[in-house]
Design a protein around this motif. Structure first.
Motif, PDB file in Angstrom:
ATOM      1  N   MET A  50      22.465  -1.201  17.976  1.00  0.00           N
ATOM      2  CA  MET A  50      21.784  -1.471  16.325  1.00  0.00           C
ATOM      3  C   MET A  50      22.525  -2.729  16.077  1.00  0.00           C
ATOM      4  N   PRO A  51      21.619  -3.453  15.490  1.00  0.00           N
ATOM      5  CA  PRO A  51      22.080  -4.698  14.439  1.00  0.00           C
ATOM      6  C   PRO A  51      22.903  -4.228  13.407  1.00  0.00           C
ATOM      7  N   GLY A  52      23.782  -5.262  13.065  1.00  0.00           N
ATOM      8  CA  GLY A  52      24.505  -5.121  11.941  1.00  0.00           C
ATOM      9  C   GLY A  52      24.761  -6.487  11.408  1.00  0.00           C
ATOM     10  N   VAL A  53      25.763  -6.455  10.096  1.00  0.00           N
ATOM     11  CA  VAL A  53      26.076  -7.608   9.421  1.00  0.00           C
ATOM     12  C   VAL A  53      27.661  -7.642   9.365  1.00  0.00           C
ATOM     13  N   SER A  54      28.052  -8.796   9.659  1.00  0.00           N
ATOM     14  CA  SER A  54      29.627  -9.096   9.455  1.00  0.00           C
ATOM     15  C   SER A  54      30.092  -9.401   8.270  1.00  0.00           C
ATOM     16  N   ASP A  55      30.228  -8.793   7.369  1.00  0.00           N
ATOM     17  CA  ASP A  55      30.577  -9.387   5.824  1.00  0.00           C
ATOM     18  C   ASP A  55      31.343  -8.125   5.154  1.00  0.00           C
ATOM     19  N   PRO A  56      32.512  -8.472   4.788  1.00  0.00           N
ATOM     20  CA  PRO A  56      33.598  -7.368   4.362  1.00  0.00           C
ATOM     21  C   PRO A  56      32.783  -6.589   3.081  1.00  0.00           C
ATOM     22  N   GLU A  57      32.019  -7.447   2.224  1.00  0.00           N
ATOM     23  CA  GLU A  57      31.606  -6.686   1.051  1.00  0.00           C
ATOM     24  C   GLU A  57      30.642  -5.724   1.437  1.00  0.00           C
ATOM     25  N   MET A  58      29.766  -6.115   2.431  1.00  0.00           N
ATOM     26  CA  MET A  58      28.583  -5.069   2.937  1.00  0.00           C
ATOM     27  C   MET A  58      29.239  -4.200   3.768  1.00  0.00           C
ATOM     28  N   GLU A  59      30.396  -4.354   4.690  1.00  0.00           N
ATOM     29  CA  GLU A  59      31.176  -3.551   5.437  1.00  0.00           C
ATOM     30  C   GLU A  59      31.584  -2.170   4.318  1.00  0.00           C
ATOM     31  N   GLN A  60      32.084  -2.622   3.421  1.00  0.00           N
ATOM     32  CA  GLN A  60      32.763  -1.812   2.358  1.00  0.00           C
ATOM     33  C   GLN A  60      31.899  -0.975   1.826  1.00  0.00           C
ATOM     34  N   LEU A  61      30.889  -1.390   1.180  1.00  0.00           N
ATOM     35  CA  LEU A  61      29.871  -0.567   0.808  1.00  0.00           C
ATOM     36  C   LEU A  61      28.914   0.260   1.704  1.00  0.00           C
ATOM     37  N   VAL A  62      28.973   0.054   2.917  1.00  0.00           N
ATOM     38  CA  VAL A  62      28.676   1.012   4.170  1.00  0.00           C
ATOM     39  C   VAL A  62      29.548   2.200   4.117  1.00  0.00           C
ATOM     40  N   GLU A  63      30.880   1.610   4.435  1.00  0.00           N
ATOM     41  CA  GLU A  63      31.942   2.601   4.704  1.00  0.00           C
ATOM     42  C   GLU A  63      32.023   3.533   3.483  1.00  0.00           C
ATOM     43  N   ASP A  64      31.891   3.038   2.226  1.00  0.00           N
ATOM     44  CA  ASP A  64      32.112   3.893   0.923  1.00  0.00           C
ATOM     45  C   ASP A  64      30.994   5.038   1.018  1.00  0.00           C
ATOM     46  N   LYS A  65      29.849   4.365   1.381  1.00  0.00           N
ATOM     47  CA  LYS A  65      28.466   5.407   1.226  1.00  0.00           C
ATOM     48  C   LYS A  65      28.686   6.410   2.304  1.00  0.00           C
ATOM     49  N   VAL A  66      29.132   6.035   3.346  1.00  0.00           N
ATOM     50  CA  VAL A  66      29.251   7.221   4.481  1.00  0.00           C
ATOM     51  C   VAL A  66      30.223   8.247   4.333  1.00  0.00           C
ATOM     52  N   ASP A  67      31.289   7.534   3.680  1.00  0.00           N
ATOM     53  CA  ASP A  67      32.442   8.539   3.282  1.00  0.00           C
ATOM     54  C   ASP A  67      31.809   9.439   2.147  1.00  0.00           C
ATOM     55  N   LEU A  68      31.215   8.962   1.246  1.00  0.00           N
ATOM     56  CA  LEU A  68      31.027   9.864   0.366  1.00  0.00           C
ATOM     57  C   LEU A  68      29.814  10.780   0.659  1.00  0.00           C
ATOM     58  N   PHE A  69      28.840  10.431   1.636  1.00  0.00           N
ATOM     59  CA  PHE A  69      27.985  11.490   2.147  1.00  0.00           C
ATOM     60  C   PHE A  69      28.876  12.500   2.858  1.00  0.00           C
ATOM     61  N   TRP A  70      29.817  12.092   3.840  1.00  0.00           N
ATOM     62  CA  TRP A  70      30.594  12.866   4.483  1.00  0.00           C
ATOM     63  C   TRP A  70      31.124  14.026   3.690  1.00  0.00           C
TER      64      TRP A  70
END
Length: 182
Positions: A50-70
């Motif tokens: 799967m493709p992705g983006v190496s950017d600290p801000e975007m990585e943090q956004l993704v991590e926060d939303k996945v954790d919130l979902f979990w």
């Protein structure tokens, strides 16, 4: 009724794969819809690259939303939820008398990830993983097809600011049991 494209991805996940799969799907959506200079990365999930983006801000956004979902799934009674990614543009907002009163976000595209949690029996694990792998492949195909289609290309507004990784506001919301959390 909204006039912008809405793309839906349906997933059936289990406890072991939920975070990795959701991270990969969100990363792939951002990869296809960020228009600034990005550093691409790949994620390997159940044998699907799967493709992705190496950017600290975007990585943090993704991590926060996945954790919130979990946390929403784990803490609630519902085992179904959504992550909604909305891309917007800033437009001048006018009052009734055509007086400029600021800016408003006007959506131009929305991605809805419907996720349902299930727990397969041990004997069904291989079949479950294969089905999820096929779903991920189909999701990537959907992303590629949409973003390269005429409708997907014409949905993108004129880019007037190329100074950041995303010239458009991105809103990611998490819903569990039909209720927005976070």
């Amino acid at each position: 009724m909204n006039t912008y494209p809405t793309i839906t991805i349906d997933l059936i996940l289990d406890r072991h794969t939920v975070k990795d799969v959701l991270r990969a799907i969100l990363d792939a959506i951002l990869f296809h819809r960020l228009f600034g200079t990005i550093k691409p990365i790949t994620r390997e999930v159940l044998g699907v690259t799967m493709p992705g983006v190496s950017d600290p801000e975007m990585e943090q956004l993704v991590e926060d939303k996945v954790d919130l979902f979990w946390k929403g799934i784990e803490g609630g009674m519902s085992k179904r939820g959504q992550i909604v990614v909305t891309f917007s543009e800033k437009r001048p907002k006018k009052s009734w008398f055509q007086v400029y009163v600021g800016e408003e976000d006007v959506p131009w595209e929305q991605w809805i990830i419907n996720a349902e949690m299930q727990q397969p029996r041990d004997r069904d694990r291989q079949q479950f993983d294969t089905a999820l792998s096929n779903t991920l492949t189909k999701a990537i195909h959907t992303m590629l097809t949409h973003t390269s289609s005429d409708r997907g290309r014409t949905a993108v507004p004129l880019i007037t600011n190329a100074a950041t990784i995303s010239p458009f506001p991105i809103r990611v919301s998490v819903k569990v049991g039909g209720v927005e959390i976070g």
